[in-house]
Motif scaffolding. Structure first.
Motif, PDB file in Angstrom:
ATOM      1  N   MET A   1       0.839  -1.202   0.000  1.00 28.14           N
ATOM      2  CA  MET A   1       0.000   0.000   0.000  1.00 28.14           C
ATOM      3  C   MET A   1       0.874   1.252   0.000  1.00 28.14           C
ATOM      4  O   MET A   1       0.644   2.194  -0.766  1.00 28.14           O
ATOM      5  CB  MET A   1      -0.910   0.000   1.235  1.00 28.14           C
ATOM      6  N   GLU A   2       1.883   1.241   0.850  1.00 30.88           N
ATOM      7  CA  GLU A   2       2.784   2.387   0.934  1.00 30.88           C
ATOM      8  C   GLU A   2       3.569   2.563  -0.363  1.00 30.88           C
ATOM      9  O   GLU A   2       3.765   3.693  -0.839  1.00 30.88           O
ATOM     10  CB  GLU A   2       3.741   2.207   2.115  1.00 30.88           C
ATOM     11  N   ASP A   3       4.027   1.441  -0.956  1.00 31.38           N
ATOM     12  CA  ASP A   3       4.743   1.515  -2.229  1.00 31.38           C
ATOM     13  C   ASP A   3       3.884   2.197  -3.287  1.00 31.38           C
ATOM     14  O   ASP A   3       4.361   3.053  -4.038  1.00 31.38           O
ATOM     15  CB  ASP A   3       5.124   0.112  -2.709  1.00 31.38           C
ATOM     16  N   SER A   4       2.624   1.829  -3.358  1.00 31.36           N
ATOM     17  CA  SER A   4       1.720   2.390  -4.355  1.00 31.36           C
ATOM     18  C   SER A   4       1.517   3.882  -4.138  1.00 31.36           C
ATOM     19  O   SER A   4       1.727   4.703  -5.043  1.00 31.36           O
ATOM     20  CB  SER A   4       0.363   1.672  -4.304  1.00 31.36           C
ATOM     21  N   ILE A   5       1.108   4.239  -2.938  1.00 30.81           N
ATOM     22  CA  ILE A   5       0.785   5.637  -2.637  1.00 30.81           C
ATOM     23  C   ILE A   5       1.992   6.545  -2.804  1.00 30.81           C
ATOM     24  O   ILE A   5       1.899   7.634  -3.380  1.00 30.81           O
ATOM     25  CB  ILE A   5       0.228   5.753  -1.204  1.00 30.81           C
ATOM     26  N   LEU A   6       3.158   6.106  -2.305  1.00 29.57           N
ATOM     27  CA  LEU A   6       4.343   6.966  -2.341  1.00 29.57           C
ATOM     28  C   LEU A   6       4.870   7.176  -3.753  1.00 29.57           C
ATOM     29  O   LEU A   6       5.643   8.102  -3.996  1.00 29.57           O
ATOM     30  CB  LEU A   6       5.443   6.380  -1.450  1.00 29.57           C
ATOM     31  N   GLN A   7       4.457   6.340  -4.705  1.00 28.03           N
ATOM     32  CA  GLN A   7       4.850   6.538  -6.094  1.00 28.03           C
ATOM     33  C   GLN A   7       3.667   7.036  -6.929  1.00 28.03           C
ATOM     34  O   GLN A   7       3.711   7.016  -8.161  1.00 28.03           O
ATOM     35  CB  GLN A   7       5.415   5.260  -6.712  1.00 28.03           C
ATOM     36  N   GLY A   8       2.596   7.461  -6.266  1.00 29.25           N
ATOM     37  CA  GLY A   8       1.475   8.082  -6.961  1.00 29.25           C
ATOM     38  C   GLY A   8       0.582   7.140  -7.723  1.00 29.25           C
ATOM     39  O   GLY A   8      -0.172   7.568  -8.605  1.00 29.25           O
TER      40      GLY A   8
END
Length: 798
Positions: free
Chosen positions: A656-663
């Motif tokens: 989830m964090e990977d997705s959000i932090l890369q937009g």
């Protein structure tokens, strides 16, 4: 500079204070530094007396007093009317789409809060033998917090923490344990070193270093260690044999001597291939500038205490008080004026709620777990290099340390439990569960090898401690207490005694579908823990608990490239997932239960890399990437994608964090399992949820989302990505590094440029909302006695 108000008191009071100061000045000559320093006492004042002391030059904020019953009540504004919901039933506050009721309250109330006056209690109690120099005195309780290897009321008892289990004929060094040692055992920490008689006695002989390594039996067979046969060559001075304890670093770097490959600087505080460079160890808040970090425990300066030396006692100088205690008006109790005895002091400080009290637990639950770790990267979010500069780790469990440090340094922290709105219980379970097999004194005998059962006992002991030592639990049955369970399955194994409390987790399993232990690793399975110990609670209750983002290594390159803001037209991959896909792929996890089978189902349908049989997914497509193959451009590939898969691993994962932090728009596939802030943020605004039984139809569902909705979700991801980042913790470390070694690196500069609310700020906002909206608080008597600095429409109605 400290501002002093004009004298407005009688000459008699002034004369009394002058007499006190004269008396203290004489006593000071004989007792320093046992009593407060003169610069501290000369600035103290009685409440409502002559010398208010401000700890900074800034003026204090105005605060809104509570309305008395005789005042005319103000017209209450309807928040529902003022802050209408959008088409997704979200209300935006500080750029984030919240669930309507949460967003309305934050917009109308949290944004309008004012500071109120809080009395902070400054401890003055002493400890037995001042902890014998082997611990830190908690000046509030008058109790010692002993360092690793010491115990007793005055820390005078030396513990015997063996490295090895009892020996036998077949196992001369006992059965295997991480600390197993054929050399010198430091029994204060259960750590193995070269010892006396060697050229480098303090060089670690950790893990397999001191034992014989058996060569492979075949070309594809692995090497293995014989734990019954010591390798005496680690002590050799023969240049042609691989040694360790007598190897001169300069000679080794010049390739004039050989060193055993299995030997390394695994313990914290050492750097260089041959541990020749002593460096800073990792401690909570690095001891806040008021102590020395020793392996993980803070040795505090005189006048300071707490796990991070951040709490001033009455013998500290007010000029050095932390920001969260300044500016302050100091109250000298009457007993001190009459007797000159060392007593607790009261400091009046203006603060905004919610206020959080942090228990100063015995170090068994935090710093000792850090000091005794056998692998420096375990359970910490950073280490230090040969410059004493910060090296961030990619430990997913680093969020526990980040939150702990942020609370300790926060303006929302209070030392007054009577004024506190929440009570934080700092048990470092990430250090417990990763150290379960580290040394014999961490006995797993009574837990059948289950780390989950072993860790449950730590939480229960912490509960028993605060029940015995503090009065706060019973006033709410623990409902205002906060615990952090960072491990793979979160609070599933929480002891039944603390389940009333709020749990901070990374795994929000409501057990509505996956109603048993979901981990594929047997040692973390909690199914067999008896209900007498665990009770029958779920893993996560969205009404009281909160899922926090996982820790992600501060990546200045991603920030510099602004991957989170990459526009739609540059995102050419429809769906992306890169990770372990289970047993049908090379190097995949062998357990069919891994990821609850979810990743395997996605790969079976959409796999873009061949499995062991050379087959692709049944519905593979050019613009869909589902692969187990490692990539060096992971963040770039996420940023090139519109949708990114969020699926479990052994419990939670950091996708989830990977997705959000890369937009990238997260596509969540895990039924009944909440993700970070999902019970307060409106996920429909920026994410997509797909039921597990809809996996075969996944790409059809994604392609059917219209472009306007895609653009809207991407826009919200751009606004909320900071809430999945521990910026506050990173900036605290940046400030420490700048102060201590005068270094302000690129990561610090990039994080300083980030604007918007981060993960910790979001947590505080949720706590403030819950403080006034949790149903149980409506009848909570202590709540009704407090000043909140809130508009009338935000008060709780009985």
């Amino acid at each position: 500079m400290f501002s002093l108000q004009k004298w407005k008191c009688s000459w008699s009071v002034a004369a009394s204070i002058a007499s006190i100061l004269a008396l203290v000045s004489v006593v000071h000559l004989f007792l320093y530094p046992v009593i407060p320093s003169l610069d501290y006492l000369s600035l103290r004042q009685a409440q409502n007396s002559c010398l208010p002391v401000n700890g900074s030059i800034e003026g204090s904020e105005k605060y809104a007093p509570r309305m008395s019953s005789k005042e005319t009540p103000q017209r209450v504004v309807d928040l529902n009317v003022r802050y209408p919901a959008d088409l997704h039933n979200a209300v935006t506050y500080n750029g984030a789409p919240w669930k309507a009721e949460v967003g309305r309250w934050l917009s109308g109330c949290n944004s309008n809060i004012t500071a109120v006056e809080i009395v902070e209690k400054i401890g003055g109690k002493s400890c037995k033998n001042e902890c014998s120099g082997q611990g830190v005195c908690n000046r509030d309780l008058g109790q010692c917090r002993c360092f690793h290897g010491f115990s007793g009321d005055g820390c005078s008892e030396r513990m015997q923490l063996n490295c090895n289990y009892p020996e036998s004929e077949k196992q001369p060094y006992g059965r295997w344990v991480v600390s197993i040692c054929p050399a010198y055992c430091d029994t204060s920490r259960a750590m193995c070193f070269c010892g006396e008689g060697t050229k480098y006695p303090n060089r670690p002989v950790a893990e397999a270093c001191g034992f014989k390594i058996i060569s492979p039996s075949g070309p594809d067979a692995p090497r293995h260690t014989d734990w019954a046969l010591a390798d005496r060559d680690v002590f050799t001075t023969n240049r042609s044999e691989p040694g360790w304890c007598n190897v001169d670093p300069a000679e080794a770097y010049a390739s004039n001597v050989r060193a055993k490959e299995e030997c390394d600087c695994k313990y914290d505080g050492l750097w260089g291939r041959f541990c020749e460079v002593p460096v800073q160890s990792v401690c909570i808040s690095q001891c806040s500038g008021h102590g020395h970090c020793h392996g993980g425990s803070c040795q505090c300066e005189n006048g300071w205490y707490g796990v991070d030396c951040s709490i001033p006692s009455v013998i500290s100088s007010i000029r050095e008080w932390p920001k969260w205690l300044r500016p302050a008006n100091i109250n000298v109790p009457d007993s001190a004026r009459l007797t000159g005895n060392l007593v607790n002091l009261n400091a009046v400080v203006q603060k905004k709620r919610p206020l959080i009290y942090v228990y100063d637990l015995p170090p068994d639950f935090n710093s000792i777990l850090m000091e005794g770790r056998h692998f420096k990267l375990e359970c910490v979010n950073r280490i230090y290099d040969d410059r004493n500069a910060t090296l961030w780790t990619d430990q997913l469990y680093g969020a526990q340390m980040a939150i702990y440090e942020s609370i300790l340094a926060s303006p929302y922290r209070t030392l007054n439990g009577d004024e506190a709105d929440y009570f934080f219980v700092p048990v470092l379970d990430s250090c417990i569960i990763s150290r379960a097999d580290d040394a014999p004194h961490f006995s797993m005998k009574d837990h059948n090898g289950l780390r989950s059962s072993f860790t449950l006992e730590f939480y229960k002991k912490a509960y028993e401690h605060i029940m015995q030592q503090y009065p706060y639990w019973n006033q709410s049955s623990g409902k205002d207490h906060i615990w952090f369970f960072s491990w793979d399955e979160g609070a599933c194994y929480a002891p039944k005694e603390i389940w009333n409390s709020m749990m901070l987790v990374h795994w929000g399993n409501t057990n509505s579908k996956h109603n048993h232990s979901t981990t594929a690793y047997w040692g973390d399975n909690w199914d067999t823990i008896s209900s007498d110990r665990r009770g029958n609670h779920t893993c996560f209750d969205p009404e009281k608990d909160l899922v926090l983002p996982a820790w992600k290594i501060p990546d200045e390159r991603s920030l510099e490239a602004k991957l989170w803001a990459r526009p739609r037209e540059e995102r050419r991959t429809l769906f992306y997932f890169n990770g372990n896909l289970g047993p049908t792929y090379e190097n995949g996890r062998p357990e069919a239960t891994y990821s609850m089978g979810i990743r395997q189902k996605v790969a079976e349908e959409f796999g873009s890399s061949p499995n062991k049989e050379g087959k692709l997914g049944k519905q593979h497509a050019k613009d869909v990437v589902v692969t187990p193959l490692r990539t060096n451009n992971y963040h770039e590939e996420l940023a090139n994608s519109v949708f990114c898969g969020v699926m479990p691993g052994d419990g939670w994962s950091g996708r989830m964090e990977d997705s959000i932090l890369q937009g990238c728009i997260p596509v969540v596939i895990q039924d009944g399992i909440y993700l970070p802030y999902e019970n307060v943020l409106n996920y429909e605004s920026f994410a997509v949820r797909i039921r597990e039984d809809e996996i075969p139809n996944l790409m059809h569902l994604l392609r059917s989302i219209n472009e306007t909705e895609v653009e809207s979700k991407l826009a919200y991801v751009k606004k909320i990505w900071q809430r999945f980042l521990y910026r506050d913790s990173v900036l605290l470390e940046a400030e420490r590094q700048n102060v201590t070694i005068g270094l302000f690196e690129n990561w610090a500069a990039k994080f300083s440029e980030i604007v918007g609310d981060d993960a910790f700020t979001t947590l505080v906002q949720v706590l403030h909302y819950k403080l006034h909206n949790d149903p149980w608080r409506r009848e909570f008597v202590p709540l009704k006695r407090k000043d909140f600095g809130l508009p009338r429409e935000c008060f709780i109605s009985p």
